[in-house]
Every structure is written in structure tokens, then in C-alpha cells.
Scaffold this active site. Sequence first.
Site, PDB file in Angstrom:
ATOM      1  N   ASP A  32       4.567   2.795  -6.680  1.00 10.49           N
ATOM      2  CA  ASP A  32       4.032   1.970  -5.581  1.00 10.49           C
ATOM      3  C   ASP A  32       4.240   2.583  -4.197  1.00 10.49           C
ATOM      4  OD1 ASP A  32       6.694   1.434  -4.997  1.00 10.49           O
ATOM      5  OD2 ASP A  32       6.644  -0.651  -5.656  1.00 10.49           O
ATOM      6  N   HIS A  71      -0.140   3.791  19.065  1.00 12.67           N
ATOM      7  CA  HIS A  71       0.154   2.545  18.363  1.00 12.67           C
ATOM      8  C   HIS A  71      -0.250   2.691  16.893  1.00 12.67           C
ATOM      9  CE1 HIS A  71       1.314  -0.313  21.488  1.00 12.67           C
ATOM     10  NE2 HIS A  71       1.381  -1.232  20.545  1.00 12.67           N
ATOM     11  N   SER A  98      -4.040   3.061  22.004  1.00 10.54           N
ATOM     12  CA  SER A  98      -4.614   2.565  20.754  1.00 10.54           C
ATOM     13  C   SER A  98      -5.210   3.701  19.949  1.00 10.54           C
ATOM     14  CB  SER A  98      -5.716   1.549  21.082  1.00 10.54           C
ATOM     15  OG  SER A  98      -6.488   1.276  19.927  1.00 10.54           O
ATOM     16  N   THR A 144      -2.006   4.309  -4.656  1.00  5.49           N
ATOM     17  CA  THR A 144      -1.892   3.088  -5.460  1.00  5.49           C
ATOM     18  C   THR A 144      -1.801   1.867  -4.549  1.00  5.49           C
ATOM     19  OG1 THR A 144       0.519   3.171  -5.470  1.00  5.49           O
ATOM     20  CG2 THR A 144      -0.619   4.286  -7.287  1.00  5.49           C
ATOM     21  N   GLU A 160       8.270  -0.730  24.537  1.00  4.47           N
ATOM     22  CA  GLU A 160       7.006  -0.005  24.543  1.00  4.47           C
ATOM     23  C   GLU A 160       6.646   0.380  25.978  1.00  4.47           C
ATOM     24  OE1 GLU A 160       4.028  -1.849  21.973  1.00  4.47           O
ATOM     25  OE2 GLU A 160       5.507  -3.337  21.412  1.00  4.47           O
ATOM     26  N   LEU A 176       0.853  -1.188   0.000  1.00  2.78           N
ATOM     27  CA  LEU A 176       0.000   0.000   0.000  1.00  2.78           C
ATOM     28  C   LEU A 176       0.891   1.241   0.000  1.00  2.78           C
ATOM     29  CD1 LEU A 176      -2.579   1.643   0.282  1.00  2.78           C
ATOM     30  CD2 LEU A 176      -2.659   1.024   2.694  1.00  2.78           C
ATOM     31  N   SER A 189       3.144   5.516  -3.331  1.00  3.01           N
ATOM     32  CA  SER A 189       2.015   6.400  -3.050  1.00  3.01           C
ATOM     33  C   SER A 189       0.876   5.683  -2.330  1.00  3.01           C
ATOM     34  CB  SER A 189       1.502   6.965  -4.375  1.00  3.01           C
ATOM     35  OG  SER A 189       0.240   7.553  -4.185  1.00  3.01           O
ATOM     36  N   TYR A 198       7.238  -4.855  26.387  1.00  6.84           N
ATOM     37  CA  TYR A 198       6.571  -3.751  27.098  1.00  6.84           C
ATOM     38  C   TYR A 198       7.271  -3.388  28.398  1.00  6.84           C
ATOM     39  CZ  TYR A 198       2.731  -3.901  23.831  1.00  6.84           C
ATOM     40  OH  TYR A 198       1.986  -3.803  22.680  1.00  6.84           O
ATOM     41  N   HIS A 226       6.903   1.597  14.781  1.00  6.71           N
ATOM     42  CA  HIS A 226       6.014   0.564  15.307  1.00  6.71           C
ATOM     43  C   HIS A 226       4.832   0.262  14.387  1.00  6.71           C
ATOM     44  CE1 HIS A 226       5.225  -2.337  18.289  1.00  6.71           C
ATOM     45  NE2 HIS A 226       4.206  -1.764  18.880  1.00  6.71           N
TER      46      HIS A 226
END
Length: 738
Positions: A674, A265, A316, A679, A502, A95, A676, A541, A156
Amino acid sequence: MGRLTSDITRGAAVVPSMSNPKSTCSPLQITIAVVLMLISAIAVTLLVLYILPSSNGSSGDGYLIGVGRADCTGPVAELPLMGYASHDQNGAGILSRLYCRAFITAEPDNDTKRVVFISAEIGMISQRVRLEVIKQLKSRYGDLYRPDNVILSGTHTHSGPGGYFQNTIFLITGKGLIRPSLNAIVNGILESIEMAHHNMKKGRIFINKGLLENSQINRSPFSYLRNPASERLRYPSNTDKEMVVLKMVADNGQEMGMLSWFAIHPVSMNNTNNLTNSDNVGYAAYLFEKEKNEGYLTGKGPYVAAIASANLGDVSPNIKGPHCINTGESCENLHNYCSVGGAKMCIAFGPGKDMLESTKIIGGRIYLKAKELYMAASEEINGPISSAHQWVDMSNITVQLNATHTGKTCKAALGYSFAAGTMDGPGVFNFTQGAVEGNTFWDSVRDGFLTEPSNETEECQRPKPILLPTGELSKPYPWHPKIIDIQIVIIGSAAILALPGEFTTMSGRRIREAVKSEFESHGKQGMNILTSGLCNVYTHYITTYEEYQIQRYEGASTIFGPHTLSAYIQSFRHLAKALATDTTQDLPNNPEPLLLNITSLNFLPLILDTKPVGRSYGDVVQDVRPKYRVGEVANAHFIGANPRNSAQNMRTFTFLTVEKFDNASKSWQVVDDDASWDTKFIWQKGKLGHSTAIVEWHIPTNTELGNYRLQYFGHNKEFLSSVIHAFNGSSSIFEVSN
Ligand SMILES: *[C@@H]1O[C@H](CO)[C@@H](O)[C@H](O)[C@H]1NC(C)=O
Ligand SMILES: *[C@@H]1O[C@H](CO)[C@@H](O)[C@H](O)[C@H]1NC(C)=O
Ligand SMILES: *[C@@H]1O[C@H](CO)[C@@H](O)[C@H](O)[C@H]1NC(C)=O
Ligand SMILES: *[C@@H]1O[C@H](CO)[C@@H](O)[C@H](O)[C@H]1NC(C)=O
Ligand SMILES: *[C@@H]1O[C@H](CO)[C@@H](O)[C@H](O)[C@H]1NC(C)=O
Ligand SMILES: *[C@@H]1O[C@H](CO)[C@@H](O)[C@H](O)[C@H]1NC(C)=O
Ligand SMILES: *[C@@H]1O[C@H](CO)[C@@H](O)[C@H](O)[C@H]1NC(C)=O
Ligand SMILES: *[C@@H]1O[C@H](CO)[C@@H](O)[C@H](O)[C@H]1NC(C)=O
Ligand SMILES: *[C@@H]1O[C@H](CO)[C@@H](O)[C@H](O)[C@H]1NC(C)=O
Ligand SMILES: *[C@@H]1O[C@H](CO)[C@@H](O)[C@H](O)[C@H]1NC(C)=O
């Protein structure tokens, strides 16, 4: 501001010598004297009002600044994505590309005093990456870049390839030590440093901070509530909403870069995603660079923007909160449990209708806040640069808890909730397909499982019920690192703590305050303490002692036991003191972690490429339509080959282009590739070596109208040989209209 300082100071200094009137003065002389005195007074007022507060008592000469960006995407198919430890969540396309971004800062009059900050769009920095980068830097630059002045931080993202670790637990979840994955990251980091190293110029750094609302929730509020009420009362929220931005501007006026930290996250993309991408914070950096590098393709252009991770352990981005996906009811409870279907049904979503929209909404908010803070940044950072680093054995630290009691850290261990949270039971260890380079590896893993935790470790880790006593397992390789980097770099009034994992919200606050007060007790007032996450080595963590007692996922994953945070606070204070008192040269040389002798260990499927008889790789099997409107999705399907074949030259390669026909030059111009977010390159593996490559273009609303085509680029491997061929294919031409 600094240059203004010297002008005004000079002006003020001239005034008294000129306004030295003798006893006999003409009215004109008096007028001149009064005017000069007024000017002098105004100058002094200006000096006091504007100059002194921002100069921090330093020379105000700015810094030498270099910025760089390099691709570190790695293989985009068949590798497990690093983050959820979900064994069937493998890469299957792109992606967005992943980038390593480097920021080098040096003192203007002694450029050997420098520090490097890298923000890499990967799950986390592994000890393997750190050690290989340090080794390469030494061979390329001698003593200029060292463990103490180079911080490596991961953003992450949970949508980048794994396989770049040397400890057994990650060799299992990452399906080996996959050389192409490790090399992409190490080389990407080195290349970004090299670029920054070569474009250093005189400039200034400004800092700004502000709150970003509506972008985070605490995903373990029940653990957070265990912290003392008196402590919680000091904060308005159970997440840190503060974003910090550093703005870098060259003396010639050229804007160079933006480096920011925000605790969130990057899991807007959930564990069903298969497309490599940099998630919400990566999308924010993409928007920032897109705006500043107008006219360049994604990932190109001189301006560099990064959003680095912070104390995101319990934070989150899925702000609609946890809901049962079967019944829709809330599962905001201690065990995130659904009455029908249990914990597996409890998933947090939002704010968008799907994960891509959520990524863009959260990323868009981060971008807008970063931009606002960047534009308003006026407080200049000035002062000396320094750095300190130590390797400590985190499994063996004694901490002074109070006047009478000490505590100890433990040999590493993962608790049961770790598996409940992510590991999907024994499934992750169930590899049946593929080229298994060594049954001895799996034999050792199996034998490891038969080892029970020692009584000492069980006692030490209490109340954690131990699933894997990783600190006691060393076959075939140590299961977890134990020699851990502790590191602080100082740029004027900013001190960056390189946190090796973390930290939860409250853990981050505690270490920030402790280090700040340590600096203050040694005469360094007003430091901006920046907690940088996922740095140098991954230790899962770090919760507070109180949060640890509940043993939710974060507590179960606090591998060195209940006093882990106290041990880090003690170790970081130690460094802060050495920095404040200029005694870093007296820090003892502790044993270094080892670069383990694993060249490659690969449990991925063998690569097999075949195509239908009479067809070629790159042939179109489903073409574009003749016409699209902006806002629609143009796509074409091609006869594909395994993208892992392209891993050798990934950094200068694209799997796809969107090309526009330019009437004036009568040629095709690449308008997108690819990298971007508009696309997608999707790889679908079929039977017996057949595969399909899909190229999608989500036509942006501001697209120039005209004639376009989509191209696919790949490499196929000859049957039963290692010979690889490059090929390409093109869709038909299509028209984009309003
Ligand atoms: C520059 O700083 C280094 C320490 O980083 C020191 O060894 C060196 O002497 C300094 N050089 C000058 C010219 O001050
Ligand atoms: C994509 O990920 C899902 C689960 O997360 C998995 O079931 C699926 O097999 C993956 N697809 C590919 C092509 O690897
Ligand atoms: C992931 O997000 C998609 C929407 O993009 C949704 O359909 C799916 O149920 C989600 N899965 C999980 C496990 O969160
Ligand atoms: C643990 O640390 C103590 C004191 O620092 C040291 O004496 C001891 O040898 C260490 N133990 C191990 C197993 O490294
Ligand atoms: C010191 O810490 C221990 C363990 O947390 C605790 O039991 C004890 O009460 C504390 N003592 C004081 C004086 O705070
Ligand atoms: C393990 O792999 C085998 C063969 O692929 C499969 O039949 C089995 O269901 C797997 N077990 C688990 C727990 O995933
Ligand atoms: C742990 O302690 C129990 C008794 O308290 C003993 O029976 C057992 O053998 C010990 N286990 C190990 C691994 O030392
Ligand atoms: C590394 O391992 C290989 C084989 O596994 C061995 O041949 C080599 O000697 C080892 N190197 C070192 C430095 O131990
Ligand atoms: C470019 O040429 C095509 C075909 O010759 C024509 O339809 C189109 O209008 C031209 N576009 C521009 C921007 O001139
Ligand atoms: C596409 O492939 C053709 C022949 O297979 C080759 O001549 C051409 O150079 C390739 N184009 C690109 C841009 O790689």
C-alpha cells in the site's frame, strides 16, 4: 576533494627540498629540476583552481552523516485530512504512505556537535508533536538531541490525517486530539532519528542550486504587487524558483541521501481527495528513492531522499491558474470572484487532466530537477556545526521599524478571509455524530465565540477585520500557540532557518537577506541561507507588511498582526548574531510552551464492524478478471472492516499486497504494497457497520509478465467489545500479459 588536497599539498611540499640545486649542475639534474618545478607549478595551479574555492577555508574533513526513514502514516479513515479545513474531507484509504525522514550531521572529530533535520510528510509540525518529540529524545539520548539542534519540518501535504494538535482551533478542525494520529507522527520521527543515529558514517556533503520552471504560480499576485516596486524589480519572478539540494555521500563511495528544499504548496490534490498521500513533493521523493533503492519495496532500502518545504505561503502548483468551474472564465482577480456563483466557483487546476495526473506531472518535474542538481553537485560544504534556539512570546514583540518608529506584534487573531478561504463557514463546527467525550469542550467553544476581540487587539491587528480573537480565547485550551520556536542550525556554509509557518515568497526573501547580512556584518561571509517551512509549531501564514494590508487569505491568516514578519526577522537576526559571535550560551532562557494536559479528545464516529450473514471479513465480493494487460487497472472488492482498527500496528502493516507467483520457488512474492503510488486502498463505509475494501493495482508498463493475485489485510472489532481480530483475503489469480 579534501583527500586530494592533502596528497597534492604533500607533493608540493616535497618538491622544493628536492629541487635545491647547487651551483654545479649536470644537464640531467637541470632537466629533473625543471620537471620538478613544472610539477610543482601544476600542483599549485590545481590547488588554487580547484581546491581552495571549495574548501571554504575549513579543514575539509567532511562530516559524520546518518540518514533514516520511518512510516508515520496514522489512521487512514474517518479523520479529517489536515490542510483545507474542510470538515467533510475525511480519509478513506491510502494512495501512498507518509514517511518521516531524518538527516543527522556531526563534526568528524567531535560527534556531540551534531544537528538533526527531519522532513515529515504531514501538513505541518504541531507544537504538540514538537514537545512530545523533544521530551522523548531527552529521555532516550540525554542532552544529545535538544530543541536547538533538532529541526522538525512538515512537507505540507494536504492529504495526511489531522488530529495531532493541542490548541483549540485545531482540535475543532481535526476532530479532537486523536492519539493514534499523534503517536504515528511522534513515533515515526523518533524511529527515523534512531535509524539515522545508528547508521552514522564518515562522509561528505555537496550543495547545488538551480531553477525549476513550469511548476508554480503565485496564488495571491495582487498581494505580491503591494510590495515596493524597487524590491520586486530585484527578482525575476513572483515565486522563488530556486531549488537547493544537499547530496550526502559516504567516504566508502556509498550514496546515502538527498535533502532538498523547494517552495511549493503540495496541493495538487484538491479538497475532494480522500486517499492519504504525500502529494507532489512526496511523489518526487518517492521517485528518487525508488531509483536509488532498486530492488526494494517502496519505503524500504538504505537511501533516503526528501523534498522539504520552503517559503511556499503564496505558491500554488495548479499552474493553469484560477478558473470558474461553472463558466470556465478566468477568476484571476483580487477576490478570486466569479460573476456567476462567487468565490466558491473559483478553483485553480492543472497541469494534468485530473488531480492525480497533476500531482505526478509536478512531482515528476521536481524529481527531475532534484536529480539533475544532485548529479552535478560538486561544491562541498565544510566547517563547524552549530545551532541556536529560543522560545519567544510572538504576541508581545516590539520591533524597531526605523530610527523613529517601533511596531508591536499582537495577540493572535484570524481575519474574515481565513474563513472565506478554507473554513466553509460554520459547517466545520457542526459535529452531530460520534462519541463526544465531553460536552464541556463544546460548551467552552461556544462561550469562546461570544467573546468579542478587545479594542487593543482590534487596534493592533488593523486593518484585519477579526473573525476569531484566538489569542484571547483560552477555553478549554488556548486557541493558538503563542510561545514560538526561533531556530537556526549551521552546517559549514549552510544555515537552515526553521520557519514556524508558511512564509510568502517575499517574506522568505526578506528574512533570508536579513539573516545573510547579519552573518556578514559579523564576519561570516558567503553563507547559504535555507528557509525551511512549517517547522516546529504552526502559526499559519507570514506575509510582508505590505501584503498584509490587502487581507487576502494569507494576510487574514498572519495571526500576530502586521509586524509579524519584522518580528521574525528581528528574532532570527538575533540568533544569527549569537551564532556568528559564538555567544549562543548567553541567549536568555525564555518561558517554554506547555505540554497541555489533554490525553485524548476524540470526536470521531464510534467504530462498528458488521458483515453479511454467512460471509467472512476479507471475502471477495467482486473479483479480478482472469487477464490484464500492462497499463490496465486490476481491482478486487472485499468485505471490509474499519481501517482505524489497524492503527496500532500501522507502521509494520500493509492493507494490501500485490503478489506474483514465482515458478522457481513455487511461492508468492510480494511485488508491491500500500505504500506504492501504483496501488490504491479504498475504504467505503456502508450502512449499519458494513463496509467494502477495494484494492487497486495500476499495472506499471515494466511489470514482469506472469501470474498475480491481490491480497487485502485488515482488522475487525467485535461488536460491543474492544477485541480486535486480524483477517486477510485474496483475489483469484490473474495473468498479466503484454
Ligand atoms: C565536543 O563538543 C562539546 C560541545 O558540543 C564540548 O562540550 C566538548 O568538550 C567537545 N569535546 C571534545 C573532545 O572536544
Ligand atoms: C471524501 O471527501 C469529500 C469532500 O471533500 C466528502 O464529501 C466525502 O464524504 C468524503 N468521503 C468519505 C468516504 O469520507
Ligand atoms: C478536484 O479534482 C477533480 C479531478 O481530479 C475534479 O473533478 C474536481 O472538480 C476538483 N474539485 C475541486 C474542488 O477542485
Ligand atoms: C511584554 O513584553 C514586555 C517587554 O519585553 C514585558 O515587560 C511585558 O511584561 C510583556 N507583557 C506580557 C503580557 O507578557
Ligand atoms: C518610520 O516608519 C514609520 C511607520 O512605518 C513611517 O511613518 C515613517 O515615515 C518612517 N520614518 C522614516 C524616517 O523612515
Ligand atoms: C449540521 O448538521 C446537521 C445534522 O447532521 C445537518 O442537518 C445540518 O445541515 C448541518 N449544518 C451545516 C451548516 O452543515
Ligand atoms: C472599545 O472601545 C469602545 C469605545 O471606543 C467602548 O465603548 C467599548 O466598551 C470598548 N470595548 C472593549 C471590549 O473594551
Ligand atoms: C490531567 O487531567 C486529568 C483529568 O482530566 C487529571 O486527572 C490529572 O490530574 C491532570 N494532570 C495534571 C498533571 O494536571
Ligand atoms: C510459470 O508457470 C506458468 C504455469 O505453469 C506458465 O504459464 C508460465 O509461463 C511460467 N512462467 C515462467 C516465467 O516461467
Ligand atoms: C491469513 O489468515 C489466515 C487464517 O485466517 C492465517 O492463517 C494466515 O496466517 C493469514 N495470513 C497472513 C499473511 O497474515
